[in-house]
Design a protein around this motif. Structure first.
Motif, PDB file in Angstrom:
ATOM      1  N   ALA A 244       0.837  -1.205   0.000  1.00 33.76           N
ATOM      2  CA  ALA A 244       0.000   0.000   0.000  1.00 33.76           C
ATOM      3  C   ALA A 244       0.870   1.253   0.000  1.00 33.76           C
ATOM      4  CB  ALA A 244      -0.929  -0.009   1.210  1.00 33.76           C
ATOM      5  N   ASP A 245       0.437   2.274  -0.715  1.00 30.19           N
ATOM      6  CA  ASP A 245       1.200   3.513  -0.815  1.00 30.19           C
ATOM      7  C   ASP A 245       1.118   4.351   0.457  1.00 30.19           C
ATOM      8  OD1 ASP A 245       2.087   3.020  -3.417  1.00 30.19           O
ATOM      9  OD2 ASP A 245       0.221   3.768  -4.277  1.00 30.19           O
ATOM     10  N   THR A 246       0.000   4.237   1.156  1.00 30.60           N
ATOM     11  CA  THR A 246      -0.145   4.953   2.426  1.00 30.60           C
ATOM     12  C   THR A 246      -0.198   3.932   3.565  1.00 30.60           C
ATOM     13  OG1 THR A 246      -2.563   4.946   2.180  1.00 30.60           O
ATOM     14  CG2 THR A 246      -1.376   6.877   1.374  1.00 30.60           C
ATOM     15  N   ALA A 247       0.196   4.356   4.753  1.00 31.18           N
ATOM     16  CA  ALA A 247       0.252   3.435   5.894  1.00 31.18           C
ATOM     17  C   ALA A 247      -1.132   2.855   6.173  1.00 31.18           C
ATOM     18  CB  ALA A 247       0.776   4.165   7.123  1.00 31.18           C
ATOM     19  N   PRO A 248      -1.298   1.531   6.004  1.00 29.04           N
ATOM     20  CA  PRO A 248      -2.618   0.925   6.206  1.00 29.04           C
ATOM     21  C   PRO A 248      -2.782   0.401   7.630  1.00 29.04           C
ATOM     22  CG  PRO A 248      -1.155  -0.676   5.213  1.00 29.04           C
ATOM     23  CD  PRO A 248      -0.328   0.571   5.479  1.00 29.04           C
ATOM     24  N   VAL A 249      -4.016   0.042   7.962  1.00 28.72           N
ATOM     25  CA  VAL A 249      -4.318  -0.679   9.199  1.00 28.72           C
ATOM     26  C   VAL A 249      -4.733  -2.084   8.807  1.00 28.72           C
ATOM     27  CG1 VAL A 249      -5.789  -0.822  11.232  1.00 28.72           C
ATOM     28  CG2 VAL A 249      -5.037   1.416  10.393  1.00 28.72           C
ATOM     29  N   LEU A 250      -4.012  -3.075   9.290  1.00 28.56           N
ATOM     30  CA  LEU A 250      -4.286  -4.471   8.968  1.00 28.56           C
ATOM     31  C   LEU A 250      -4.949  -5.130  10.167  1.00 28.56           C
ATOM     32  CD1 LEU A 250      -3.935  -7.020   7.164  1.00 28.56           C
ATOM     33  CD2 LEU A 250      -1.703  -7.342   8.250  1.00 28.56           C
ATOM     34  N   LEU A 251      -6.138  -5.683   9.966  1.00 31.20           N
ATOM     35  CA  LEU A 251      -6.866  -6.366  11.035  1.00 31.20           C
ATOM     36  C   LEU A 251      -6.739  -7.874  10.862  1.00 31.20           C
ATOM     37  CD1 LEU A 251      -8.860  -6.548  13.419  1.00 31.20           C
ATOM     38  CD2 LEU A 251     -10.718  -6.406  11.732  1.00 31.20           C
ATOM     39  N   ILE A 252      -6.212  -8.538  11.894  1.00 30.29           N
ATOM     40  CA  ILE A 252      -6.194  -9.996  11.950  1.00 30.29           C
ATOM     41  C   ILE A 252      -7.180 -10.377  13.039  1.00 30.29           C
ATOM     42  CG2 ILE A 252      -4.786 -12.064  12.292  1.00 30.29           C
ATOM     43  CD1 ILE A 252      -2.342 -10.425  11.473  1.00 30.29           C
ATOM     44  N   ASP A 253      -8.364 -10.784  12.637  1.00 25.85           N
ATOM     45  CA  ASP A 253      -9.471 -10.956  13.571  1.00 25.85           C
ATOM     46  C   ASP A 253      -9.522 -12.385  14.111  1.00 25.85           C
ATOM     47  OD1 ASP A 253     -11.663 -10.081  15.001  1.00 25.85           O
ATOM     48  OD2 ASP A 253     -13.092 -10.550  13.419  1.00 25.85           O
ATOM     49  N   GLU A 254      -9.726 -12.498  15.440  1.00 28.05           N
ATOM     50  CA  GLU A 254      -9.896 -13.784  16.122  1.00 28.05           C
ATOM     51  C   GLU A 254      -8.771 -14.772  15.776  1.00 28.05           C
ATOM     52  OE1 GLU A 254     -13.884 -15.123  15.329  1.00 28.05           O
ATOM     53  OE2 GLU A 254     -14.735 -13.707  16.751  1.00 28.05           O
ATOM     54  N   ILE A 255      -7.562 -14.354  16.065  1.00 23.28           N
ATOM     55  CA  ILE A 255      -6.398 -15.168  15.730  1.00 23.28           C
ATOM     56  C   ILE A 255      -6.381 -16.477  16.514  1.00 23.28           C
ATOM     57  CG2 ILE A 255      -4.866 -14.158  17.484  1.00 23.28           C
ATOM     58  CD1 ILE A 255      -2.635 -14.241  15.340  1.00 23.28           C
ATOM     59  N   ASP A 256      -7.094 -16.515  17.640  1.00 28.28           N
ATOM     60  CA  ASP A 256      -7.130 -17.737  18.439  1.00 28.28           C
ATOM     61  C   ASP A 256      -7.928 -18.850  17.757  1.00 28.28           C
ATOM     62  OD1 ASP A 256      -9.244 -15.885  18.886  1.00 28.28           O
ATOM     63  OD2 ASP A 256      -9.943 -17.093  20.567  1.00 28.28           O
ATOM     64  N   LYS A 257      -8.663 -18.522  16.702  1.00 27.17           N
ATOM     65  CA  LYS A 257      -9.416 -19.544  15.975  1.00 27.17           C
ATOM     66  C   LYS A 257      -8.628 -20.103  14.789  1.00 27.17           C
ATOM     67  CE  LYS A 257     -14.151 -18.161  17.120  1.00 27.17           C
ATOM     68  NZ  LYS A 257     -13.828 -17.254  18.213  1.00 27.17           N
ATOM     69  N   ALA A 258      -7.450 -19.544  14.522  1.00 21.22           N
ATOM     70  CA  ALA A 258      -6.622 -20.015  13.414  1.00 21.22           C
ATOM     71  C   ALA A 258      -5.859 -21.283  13.814  1.00 21.22           C
ATOM     72  CB  ALA A 258      -5.647 -18.916  12.996  1.00 21.22           C
ATOM     73  N   ASP A 259      -5.202 -21.893  12.840  1.00 23.91           N
ATOM     74  CA  ASP A 259      -4.355 -23.050  13.123  1.00 23.91           C
ATOM     75  C   ASP A 259      -3.343 -22.697  14.199  1.00 23.91           C
ATOM     76  OD1 ASP A 259      -5.681 -24.474  11.200  1.00 23.91           O
ATOM     77  OD2 ASP A 259      -4.217 -24.086   9.622  1.00 23.91           O
ATOM     78  N   ILE A 260      -2.960 -23.678  14.986  1.00 22.58           N
ATOM     79  CA  ILE A 260      -2.103 -23.431  16.141  1.00 22.58           C
ATOM     80  C   ILE A 260      -0.764 -22.815  15.746  1.00 22.58           C
ATOM     81  CG2 ILE A 260      -1.069 -25.741  16.144  1.00 22.58           C
ATOM     82  CD1 ILE A 260      -1.291 -25.606  19.260  1.00 22.58           C
ATOM     83  N   GLU A 261      -0.281 -23.093  14.530  1.00 25.33           N
ATOM     84  CA  GLU A 261       1.015 -22.574  14.093  1.00 25.33           C
ATOM     85  C   GLU A 261       0.912 -21.214  13.427  1.00 25.33           C
ATOM     86  OE1 GLU A 261       4.030 -23.656  14.687  1.00 25.33           O
ATOM     87  OE2 GLU A 261       3.178 -25.276  15.888  1.00 25.33           O
ATOM     88  N   PHE A 262      -0.306 -20.735  13.201  1.00 20.85           N
ATOM     89  CA  PHE A 262      -0.470 -19.482  12.459  1.00 20.85           C
ATOM     90  C   PHE A 262       0.232 -18.292  13.122  1.00 20.85           C
ATOM     91  CE2 PHE A 262      -3.022 -15.644  11.464  1.00 20.85           C
ATOM     92  CZ  PHE A 262      -2.742 -15.558  10.115  1.00 20.85           C
TER      93      PHE A 262
END
Length: 207
Positions: A32-50
């Motif tokens: 992105a050309d401008t500083a973005p905000v990246l949301l990683i939502d509910e990371i506890d529901k992802a694979d254990i190694e994520f």
């Protein structure tokens, strides 16, 4: 799979694998050309190694795309917001890189404002009784899944559809400790059985 299908059809696109690489959200944030905000939502529901898989990328602000033999480097460091419901422990190495902020469950006043947004003009008596029952249910010890904000809103919507009056909610009949339309609040058979046992014990004490 798309490349295999195109190969079977003799499509010239198969000669360049880049035609089949789709950038993900992390990739989009890095370029992105401008500083973005990246949301990683509910990371506890992802694979254990994520979470561990993200350590290097978030530390160095780059990642390597093996298929393209290309390193994607962040133009600007994005602000990364990560949410978790604490259903699964996150690795210590991952947590060390995070600034932690705990969001408490809304109190009654805040929940009132949330309801006002979703149901403007709702009768005060109905909201008052619904909130009383809702927080009483949440306070019952031993619940496997406490009802959350979304369950409360769904329950109120059902109360309106079924035209349940505040008087019905206000009734504290020992035989009816389970709230009306409880299926919107209690999403677990174990929790329903818990309320049934409490109603049985209450009847015995009063009998």
């Amino acid at each position: 799979m798309s490349r295999l299908r195109d190969g079977q059809l003799g499509d010239e696109r198969v000669r360049d694998i880049a035609n089949y690489i789709k950038p993900g959200k992390l990739w989009d944030a890095f370029i992105a050309d401008t500083a973005p905000v990246l949301l990683i939502d509910e990371i506890d529901k992802a694979d254990i190694e994520f979470p561990n898989d993200l350590l290097l990328e978030l530390d160095r602000m780059e990642f390597f795309v093996y298929e393209l033999k290309q390193t994607i480097v962040a133009k600007q460091r994005p602000i990364v917001m990560i949410t978790s419901n604490n259903e699964k422990e996150l690795p210590d190495a991952f947590l060390r890189r995070c600034f932690f902020h705990y969001i408490r469950f809304p109190d009654r006043e805040t929940m009132q404002r949330i309801i006002d947004v979703h149901f403007p003009g709702l009768k005060h008596d109905l909201v008052h009784e619904a909130l009383t029952i809702f927080f009483d249910v949440r306070d019952v010890p031993g619940l496997k899944k406490k009802p959350s904000t979304s369950e409360l809103l769904d329950w109120i919507k059902l109360l309106l559809v079924e035209d349940i009056s505040p008087e019905v909610l206000r009734t504290r009949d020992p035989k009816k400790l389970i709230p009306p339309l409880h299926g919107a609040l209690l999403k677990n058979e174990q929790d329903v059985q818990l309320f049934e046992r409490l109603a049985f014990l209450h009847r015995r004490e009063r009998g």
